[in-house]
Scaffold this active site. Structure first.
Site, PDB file in Angstrom:
ATOM      1  N   CYS A  68    -108.509   7.695  37.193  1.00  0.00           N
ATOM      2  CA  CYS A  68    -107.954   9.055  37.114  1.00  0.00           C
ATOM      3  C   CYS A  68    -108.903   9.985  36.352  1.00  0.00           C
ATOM      4  CB  CYS A  68    -106.595   9.011  36.416  1.00  0.00           C
ATOM      5  SG  CYS A  68    -105.839  10.630  36.204  1.00  0.00           S
ATOM      6  N   GLY A 117    -107.904   4.945  33.243  1.00  0.00           N
ATOM      7  CA  GLY A 117    -108.999   5.819  32.836  1.00  0.00           C
ATOM      8  C   GLY A 117    -110.224   5.696  33.718  1.00  0.00           C
ATOM      9  N   THR A 156    -102.672  13.419  31.645  1.00  0.00           N
ATOM     10  CA  THR A 156    -102.881  12.284  30.742  1.00  0.00           C
ATOM     11  C   THR A 156    -102.282  11.030  31.345  1.00  0.00           C
ATOM     12  OG1 THR A 156    -102.750  11.655  28.425  1.00  0.00           O
ATOM     13  CG2 THR A 156    -100.720  12.443  29.418  1.00  0.00           C
ATOM     14  N   THR A 164    -107.757  11.282  32.833  1.00  0.00           N
ATOM     15  CA  THR A 164    -107.506  10.255  31.824  1.00  0.00           C
ATOM     16  C   THR A 164    -108.848   9.734  31.329  1.00  0.00           C
ATOM     17  OG1 THR A 164    -105.461   9.601  32.939  1.00  0.00           O
ATOM     18  CG2 THR A 164    -106.407   8.007  31.407  1.00  0.00           C
TER      19      THR A 164
END
Length: 174
Positions: free
Chosen positions: A160, A157, A2, A163
């Site tokens: 990654c 986001g 995350t 994410t």
């Protein structure tokens, strides 16, 4: 994993997190809520790592906050002491980012408490991306803490694979 990011600027502190829960290379859930308000809505907390482990840590950390009447630093240090001495806690794989109106802290899986420079926290698989983006925005714009946290999480986001773009954002104004 995350991405969790926390930014403090102009009497505002924000913790933001994405919603992706992964099991290996598979996305299991896209709208998990990894950022919470604790202790009468006066403390913000976000987690990266194992979900079940993080919920255990949230419960224990909230108990420490109650014990120390909301004093974030004392609760974090006591939590870290427990983490180091309790065999069950030592096996938990999670990081906590916590903040109130006075300080921002990272509580690590090794039982360390770190107060970062510039009150900028980023943890999780996309943490380095979010930190880079947030640092650039802090140094080169007049955006609010909320705007910086949101934009840096969006950038993380985009880069990654662990994410996503679902965001939970909590803020404290003081």
């Amino acid at each position: 994993m995350t991405t969790i990011v926390s930014v403090r600027r102009n009497n505002q502190v924000v913790i933001a997190g994405d919603g992706q829960v992964s099991l290996g290379n598979t996305v299991m859930k896209g709208n998990a809520r990894k950022v919470r308000r604790l202790y009468h809505n006066k403390v913000l907390a976000g987690f990266a790592g194992g979900t079940a482990d993080a919920f255990t840590l949230f419960e224990r950390f909230e108990a420490k906050l109650e014990m120390h009447q909301g004093h974030l630093m004392k609760a974090a240090v006591e939590m870290a002491k427990d983490w180091r001495s309790d065999k069950m806690l030592r096996k938990l794989e999670a990081l906590l980012a916590v903040a109130d109106d006075t300080c921002s802290l990272i509580i690590t899986g090794n039982g360390d408490v770190v107060q970062p420079e510039n009150d900028l926290i980023s943890i999780g698989s996309g943490g380095n991306f979010a930190q880079s983006a947030a640092t650039a925005l802090l140094e080169n714009t007049e955006l609010s803490a909320l705007e910086i946290a949101e934009k840096s999480l969006t950038i993380a986001g985009d880069i990654c694979v662990f994410t996503n773009q679902f965001k939970t954002i909590e803020e404290l104004n003081y």
